[in-house]
Design a protein around this motif. Structure first.
Motif, short mmCIF file in Angstrom:
data_model
loop_
_atom_site.label_atom_id
_atom_site.label_comp_id
_atom_site.label_asym_id
_atom_site.label_seq_id
_atom_site.Cartn_x
_atom_site.Cartn_y
_atom_site.Cartn_z
N CYS A 85 0.83 -1.21 0.00
CA CYS A 85 0.00 0.00 0.00
C CYS A 85 0.86 1.26 0.00
O CYS A 85 0.55 2.24 -0.68
CB CYS A 85 -0.94 0.00 1.20
SG CYS A 85 -2.24 -1.24 1.09
N SER A 139 2.74 1.48 -3.61
CA SER A 139 1.91 1.54 -4.82
C SER A 139 1.54 2.97 -5.19
O SER A 139 1.58 3.88 -4.38
CB SER A 139 0.62 0.74 -4.61
OG SER A 139 0.92 -0.62 -4.43
N PRO A 151 -4.55 5.52 -5.75
CA PRO A 151 -5.66 5.19 -6.65
C PRO A 151 -5.99 6.29 -7.66
O PRO A 151 -6.30 5.99 -8.81
CB PRO A 151 -6.83 4.97 -5.69
CG PRO A 151 -6.19 4.53 -4.42
CD PRO A 151 -4.89 5.30 -4.35
N LYS A 152 -5.89 7.55 -7.26
CA LYS A 152 -6.25 8.62 -8.20
C LYS A 152 -5.27 8.72 -9.37
O LYS A 152 -5.58 9.33 -10.38
CB LYS A 152 -6.35 9.96 -7.46
CG LYS A 152 -5.06 10.47 -6.89
CD LYS A 152 -5.28 11.78 -6.16
CE LYS A 152 -3.99 12.30 -5.57
NZ LYS A 152 -4.19 13.55 -4.84
N SER A 176 -3.85 5.80 -10.70
CA SER A 176 -3.80 4.48 -11.34
C SER A 176 -4.22 4.52 -12.80
O SER A 176 -3.57 3.90 -13.65
CB SER A 176 -4.69 3.49 -10.58
OG SER A 176 -4.17 3.25 -9.30
#
Length: 77
Positions: free
Chosen positions: A57, A60, A63-64, A66
């Motif tokens: 996490c 990586s 998310p925004k 990805s």
């Protein structure tokens, strides 16, 4: 995980951490393998996989970002 990042902590294979709604049930790690599956419920094993998930996490792409990363990868193919 961006390709430029190189190796990561979970290269050994996919895993799932199962958490149940009942508070008295412990986490269980599920490992699916070619010839079967394994369920790990010993605290030391579960802790190792929880630490790996936390590391993934942290390492990586958020998310925004990805969709942008995936679009870039597709453009390079």
């Amino acid at each position: 995980m961006p390709f430029a990042f190189g190796g990561h902590i979970a290269e050994g294979g996919a895993f799932s951490i199962l958490q149940f709604p009942e508070a008295d049930l412990p986490y269980v790690v599920y490992l699916e393998q070619l010839a079967g599956a394994a369920y790990l419920d010993k605290l030391e094993d579960v802790d190792r996989y929880l630490a790996a998930m936390n590391r993934l996490c942290v390492d990586s792409v958020p998310p925004k970002h990805s969709a942008e990363l995936l679009g870039k990868i597709v453009g390079e193919i």
